[in-house]
Design an enzyme around this catalytic site. Structure first.
Site, PDB file in Angstrom:
ATOM      1  N   HIS A  78       0.845  -1.190   0.000  1.00 45.47           N
ATOM      2  CA  HIS A  78       0.000   0.000   0.000  1.00 45.47           C
ATOM      3  C   HIS A  78       0.880   1.241   0.000  1.00 45.47           C
ATOM      4  CE1 HIS A  78       1.014  -0.591   4.207  1.00 45.47           C
ATOM      5  NE2 HIS A  78       0.465   0.546   4.567  1.00 45.47           N
ATOM      6  N   HIS A  80       1.308   3.859   2.022  1.00 42.69           N
ATOM      7  CA  HIS A  80       1.866   4.614   3.136  1.00 42.69           C
ATOM      8  C   HIS A  80       3.371   4.630   2.955  1.00 42.69           C
ATOM      9  CE1 HIS A  80      -1.797   4.308   6.030  1.00 42.69           C
ATOM     10  NE2 HIS A  80      -1.790   5.442   5.352  1.00 42.69           N
ATOM     11  N   ASP A  82       5.997   4.442   4.699  1.00 41.70           N
ATOM     12  CA  ASP A  82       6.899   3.466   5.302  1.00 41.70           C
ATOM     13  C   ASP A  82       6.898   2.125   4.583  1.00 41.70           C
ATOM     14  OD1 ASP A  82       4.980   2.022   8.030  1.00 41.70           O
ATOM     15  OD2 ASP A  82       4.252   3.213   6.345  1.00 41.70           O
ATOM     16  N   HIS A  83       6.175   2.035   3.471  1.00 43.97           N
ATOM     17  CA  HIS A  83       6.158   0.810   2.668  1.00 43.97           C
ATOM     18  C   HIS A  83       6.686   0.988   1.258  1.00 43.97           C
ATOM     19  CE1 HIS A  83       4.044  -1.873   5.542  1.00 43.97           C
ATOM     20  NE2 HIS A  83       3.782  -0.686   6.071  1.00 43.97           N
ATOM     21  N   HIS A 158      -7.241  -1.492   6.183  1.00 41.52           N
ATOM     22  CA  HIS A 158      -6.318  -0.481   6.691  1.00 41.52           C
ATOM     23  C   HIS A 158      -6.889   0.896   6.378  1.00 41.52           C
ATOM     24  CE1 HIS A 158      -2.608   0.828   8.422  1.00 41.52           C
ATOM     25  NE2 HIS A 158      -2.043   1.225   7.296  1.00 41.52           N
ATOM     26  N   ASP A 228      -0.216  -3.775   5.948  1.00 42.67           N
ATOM     27  CA  ASP A 228      -0.757  -3.435   7.257  1.00 42.67           C
ATOM     28  C   ASP A 228      -2.258  -3.768   7.294  1.00 42.67           C
ATOM     29  OD1 ASP A 228       1.014  -0.226   7.637  1.00 42.67           O
ATOM     30  OD2 ASP A 228       1.758  -2.299   7.566  1.00 42.67           O
ATOM     31  N   HIS A 286       6.392  -5.747  11.883  1.00 46.75           N
ATOM     32  CA  HIS A 286       5.881  -4.380  11.743  1.00 46.75           C
ATOM     33  C   HIS A 286       5.592  -3.781  13.120  1.00 46.75           C
ATOM     34  CE1 HIS A 286       3.134  -1.099  10.369  1.00 46.75           C
ATOM     35  NE2 HIS A 286       3.910  -1.130   9.317  1.00 46.75           N
TER      36      HIS A 286
END
Lengths: 321, 321
Positions: A78, A80, A82-83, A158, A228, A286
Site C-alpha cells: 500500500h 503509506h 513506510d512501505h 487499513h 498493514d 511491523h
C-alpha cells in the site's frame, strides 16, 4: 550409454524445496535506531520477491548481501510511505548498477505516475525495462503466475486500500529415490517420466512401477504476507490453512485502542487470525517503535496460537511445510 | 541593586561560538554497506540546518541522536535522487512525531509539486506548516537571513542545475572580559551597551573606555557546501577566503575521465579550488562506492592544499575560524 553425472542425479532427486524469508526491516511508521522499516525478501528457490520497499531497504539489502540482480519482482502492499519511500532509490540503484533484465513492479495504480515524475525531475532514464502491474487492493486476484508459483493479492483492512500477498507453490514433481534406483540401469533421460508419475519399462522388459522408485513430492508451500491491517476476520478465510502467515503486530493489547484507531493489529489479534485460519506457523512483525523489546509480543500471542515467532530483521528463515 | 547571577555573567561574556558540522553520510550515488548517502547537519549555535536529505538520512539522524525538533531548515542542493529521496520520509516522520513548528525547505522549484503528489497518494496531511522556498540554482543569491547568519545559494557545475550553499556568520558582539570588570560596580543592565562597543559612565562619574573592558568579537565564521560539482573555476571566486570549504571528491585522479563525464570532481580538483579560493580548511566528501578506503583522497589532495581533511560520516566537527 554413459550414466548421469552425480550432479544430474542430484538435480533429478529433487532436493527438498522450501522458501527462504529474509527480514530486511521490522519497524512500523518510524524507524528506530535498531530497526529499519518493514520489508522482506521471499526466495522460493527460483525467484526473489521483494515485499515492500521502504526507506533504508536497499541499505539493508547491501548489509545482508542480497544479490540485487536476483530481485526481479517488487510488490508494494500500500501507499503509506513506510512501505514504498525506498522504491525510487532502489530503482535508481538498479539503473546505476547497469541492470538490463526486466523488473516487475506490482503496486496500486497511483504510484506509477508519481514514480515517472520523480524520474523526470531527477533526470533519470532507467536503462532497464520496468513493467508496472497495477494491483487493485479491493479484490482477491492472482497477480503473478509461473510454473512454480502463484501470487494472489488479498484485500486487507487499513486506513488506505491495502493488499496482502499470498504465495502458493504449485504441486511439485515426484522425488526419485537414489537408493531405490541403485543398480538399476535407468537412462537419466527417463528420469523426467518417473518425476511425472509414470511407470517405466526397463531395457530387459521389466516394468518398473513408479511407486517402487519414487516418493511423494513435498506438499506445496504457502506463505501469506498480511501487513498493514486491522483485525479483519474475513482474512482468516482468505489465508485458510496456509503454512506460514506473516501478520502485522504493530501494537500490544495494552495499546489496543491505538490499534483500532490506526487500523493496525495487536499481537493477540494476529494470533486470533492465525488460529481461526488454522495456519501452521505465525510470524509477527511491523512493530511500533514504542516497544524497545519484543518478547511481550510472544507472551501475548502464544497463549492464543502456540506456533508463533517473531520475524526479526537481519534474519533469514527457512520456511518449510 | 543586586548583581547579575553567574549564569547571566556567562551569557554576557559571549562564550566562543563555532559551527558544528555533523556528517550523516559520505557516499555518492549508491550507498555502501559502510557509508550512507551524503547529508550533513550544520549547527551554528542557534539553528540546525540539514543539508541534503538522502535515503537513510533520518536513520542516521536517529543513530547519531540528532534532536529532530531542532531541525527547522532543510536545504536541497539538487534533484538527483541521492540528495533528496529521503525527504518524503523525513517530512512524514516529523509529522508522526507531532511537530508543530514551521519547517523551511529550500530546494529547486520542481520538487514542490512532486512532494505534494507523494503526500496525496500516501494520504498524508502534515500537521505542521511546511514552507517551500524555491531556489534558483543558476544564480548566486541570499536565500536565508537572520540576526546571526546569511545563507547564499551558489551555482555549481553539474549534470542538472545544482546549488552550493554558503553560510556566513554576521559579525558578533564585543566580548566582556570577566577579569576586567571584576570589582567594578557595573549594573548588568549595562552589559549590552558594552557589547555594542559603547563607553560607559560609572555611578561615580568615571567614564569606562570600552576597550578597557571588552575584547574583539570572534571573527565571523563561514562555511561553504559545494556538492555535487565538476571542477569549476568560477566557484573559487564565490567562496573566496571562506574558513571551511566542503567540496565533493567523488573520484580520484586515476578516474578523472569518469569525473569529467559525470560532472563530478576528483580530490585533486577540490584541492585546486581550495587553493585558488584561499580558503582556510578543505573538507572532502561524497565519495564513490568504488573506493573502499579513503586515505588516497588525502594523499592526492594534501600536496595541493595541505589543510585538507576527510568529512567522515558519524563524526561531528567543530569548525572554528
Amino acid at each position: 550409454m554413459s550414466g548421469p553425472s552425480d550432479r544430474e542425479i542430484i538435480l533429478y532427486l529433487c532436493l527438498p524445496v522450501s522458501f527462504k524469508l529474509t527480514i530486511l526491516g521490522s519497524s512500523s511508521a518510524t524507524p528506530t535506531s535498531e530497526r529499519f522499516f518493514s520489508a522482506q525478501i521471499l526466495d522460493n528457490g527460483h525467484q526473489y520477491f521483494l515485499i515492500d520497499c521502504a526507506e533504508g531497504t536497499q541499505i539493508q539489502m547491501r548489509r545482508l548481501k542480497i544479490r540485487f540482480q536476483k530481485v526481479n519482482h517488487i510488490l508494494i502492499s500500500h501507499l503509506h510511505g513506510d512501505h514504498f519511500f525506498g522504491l525510487p532509490g532502489l530503482l535508481t540503484t538498479f539503473h546505476l548498477l547497469g541492470r538490463d533484465q526486466v523488473l516487475h513492479l506490482y503496486a496500486p495504480a497511483a504510484l506509477q505516475s508519481v514514480l515517472e515524475q520523480l524520474f523526470t525531475i531527477s533526470a533519470t532514464r532507467l536503462v532497464y525495462p520496468l513493467e508496472f502491474h497495477a494491483v487493485d487492493p479491493l479484490v482477491q486476484a492472482v497477480i503473478y503466475e509461473d510454473k512454480h508459483l502463484t501470487i494472489e493479492s488479498i484485500p486487507l483492512e487499513h486506513r488506505i486500500p491495502t493488499s496482502g500477498f499470498l504465495f502458493r507453490e504449485k504441486a511439485g514433481l515426484r522425488k526419485i529415490s537414489k537408493q531405490a534406483i541403485e543398480g538399476l540401469d535407468i537412462p537419466y533421460t527417463e528420469f523426467s517420466k518417473l518425476q511425472h508419475g509414470h511407470d517405466l519399462e526397463l531395457p530387459d522388459g521389466i516394468v518398473l512401477k513408479n511407486s517402487q522408485v519414487t516418493l511423494d513430492p513435498q506438499p506445496p508451500l504457502s506463505y501469506a504476507y498480511c501487513s498493514d491491517t486491522a483485525y479483519h476476520e474475513p482474512l482468516a478465510d482468505m489465508v485458510k490453512g496456509v503454512d506460514h502467515l506473516f501478520h502485522e503486530a504493530t501494537f500490544l493489547e495494552e495499546d489496543v485502542s491505538l490499534a483500532r484507531e490506526k487500523y493496525h493489529s495487536t499481537a493477540r489479534d494476529a494470533a486470533l487470525i492465525a488460529k481461526k485460519a488454522e495456519v501452521k506457523h505465525l510470524w509477527l512483525g511491523h512493530f511500533s517503535a514504542r516497544y524497545k523489546t519484543l518478547e511481550m509480543m510472544l507472551e501475548e500471542a502464544c497463549p492464543v496460537f502456540e506456533n508463533t515467532r517473531l520475524a526479526e530483521e537481519g534474519n533469514t528463515y527457512l520456511l518449510t511445510s
